[in-house]
Design a protein around this motif. Sequence first.
Motif, PDB file in Angstrom:
ATOM      1  N   GLU A  23     -24.089  46.619  -0.434  1.00  0.00           N
ATOM      2  CA  GLU A  23     -24.657  45.347  -0.870  1.00  0.00           C
ATOM      3  C   GLU A  23     -25.473  45.638  -2.128  1.00  0.00           C
ATOM      4  O   GLU A  23     -25.683  46.796  -2.472  1.00  0.00           O
ATOM      5  N   ARG A  33     -28.919  49.641   8.478  1.00  0.00           N
ATOM      6  CA  ARG A  33     -28.880  49.112   7.106  1.00  0.00           C
ATOM      7  C   ARG A  33     -29.962  49.846   6.323  1.00  0.00           C
ATOM      8  O   ARG A  33     -31.128  49.860   6.736  1.00  0.00           O
ATOM      9  N   ARG A  65     -24.869  49.150   4.319  1.00  0.00           N
ATOM     10  CA  ARG A  65     -24.706  48.906   5.758  1.00  0.00           C
ATOM     11  C   ARG A  65     -23.800  49.971   6.335  1.00  0.00           C
ATOM     12  O   ARG A  65     -22.786  50.333   5.725  1.00  0.00           O
TER      13      ARG A  65
END
Length: 381
Positions: free
Chosen positions: A180, A191, A185
């Motif tokens: 991201e 995460r 992730r």
Amino acid sequence: MTSIVIVGGGVMGAATACFLARDHGIAATVLEREPTYRQASSALSASSIRQQFSTTVNIALSRESLLFYRRIGDELTVNGERPDIGLVEGGYLYLASDAGAALMRELHALQRAEGADVALLDPHALHERFPWLCTDGIALGSLGLSGEGWFDGWSVLQAFRRKAIACGARFVQAEAAALETHAVRCTDGRRFEADAIVLAAGAWSAALLKPLGIDLPVRARKRDVFVVESPATLPGFPLLIDTSGVWCRPEGRGFICGAPPRGDDVDDAPLEHIDHALFDEHIWPALAARVPAFEALRVTSAWAGYYEMNLFDHNGLVGPLPGWPTLHLACGFSGHGMQQAPAVGRALAAALATGAWHSSVASLSPQRMWHNAPLLERNVI
Ligand SMILES: Cc1cc2nc3c(=O)[nH]c(=O)nc-3n(C[C@H](O)[C@H](O)[C@H](O)COP(=O)(O)OP(=O)(O)OC[C@H]3O[C@@H](n4cnc5c(N)ncnc54)[C@H](O)[C@@H]3O)c2cc1C
């Protein structure tokens, strides 16, 4: 920039984490899915270093890394323990037939202009220096007089990793599943947030960019390495690259050798399938013709690893991904990553810490793919 996540803890990820922590006080998190490095290229490499490239950037990166490897004991000491990577500066010897001699002279001029300590030898000079070498069909040889050779790649990887950890970096066993803008992730649901992400997942890097709609042309291309024993004594044996494409160098009391695959160079070929016919039908005959004492070679073992081949131009991709300023690439080194890791890791760490890109890696920017401007390396083994 304070929080950095590096995906992949091979030599590129480990070197970058090491320089970030040691030189800039930035403790990166390195996500490595397989801490035993069973399939990592860094653990399966032939770990050799040369100046004989066709692009100035590759010559410069190898020269800088060579200087680092010569003093790695001082650079990466941890608690008084100095890493020893067994660097042997045995030189590379490229051989050329009549057909390849003009290119060899052209590259020699470039390499000399860049400060490489290389010499051109005619067949007579080759015979004088290497009496065990058959010069039939050879017009010219290019020999590295210093600054080229081989080392223990596993020790390099571990030395970077240990120093990085000693300086504050965190290596976490985790498999990245999705990138991201400000986080990675993982497959287990964790995460990891980051101001910047470095993609150093070697031959597996492209898979992580696919969901972003980017088809990174980095592919896993299997290369077999054969370990051989020879009863012959061959003093001063360098890393020999025959006109057939077959290469061979000393390793311990024997030799290792290999060649590019015959036929299609397919993606993701299983590493367990060693192509023994490649040795029997191609490598051995070529070696025995070039070094008659190799008639009596015996294969004692073999392994295979992946080149993380950048199909665009056979060179590394280092720098921010166009359109994704938080995402940086350090992959695609196409069979020359072990010898570039110190120079690339240091330049990438400095750029992440300061925001300024050092000219040493500017030409490896992924931008070149978007501008369709390949930086072609002609000396890929
Ligand atoms: C047979 C062979 C001979 C070679 N000879 C030489 C040579 O003589 N000289 C030279 O300079 N180079 C050589 N190379 C190339 C060199 O080994 C590589 O360029 C270098 O090791 C690449 O390092 P890396 O860190 O980018 O990749 P790797 O060492 O492959 O590390 C990538 C890491 O990322 C991890 N990873 C992948 N996906 C994920 C994920 N989703 N999440 C978390 N972790 C992930 C992998 O487990 C791996 O440990 C050779 C390679 C091979 C195979």
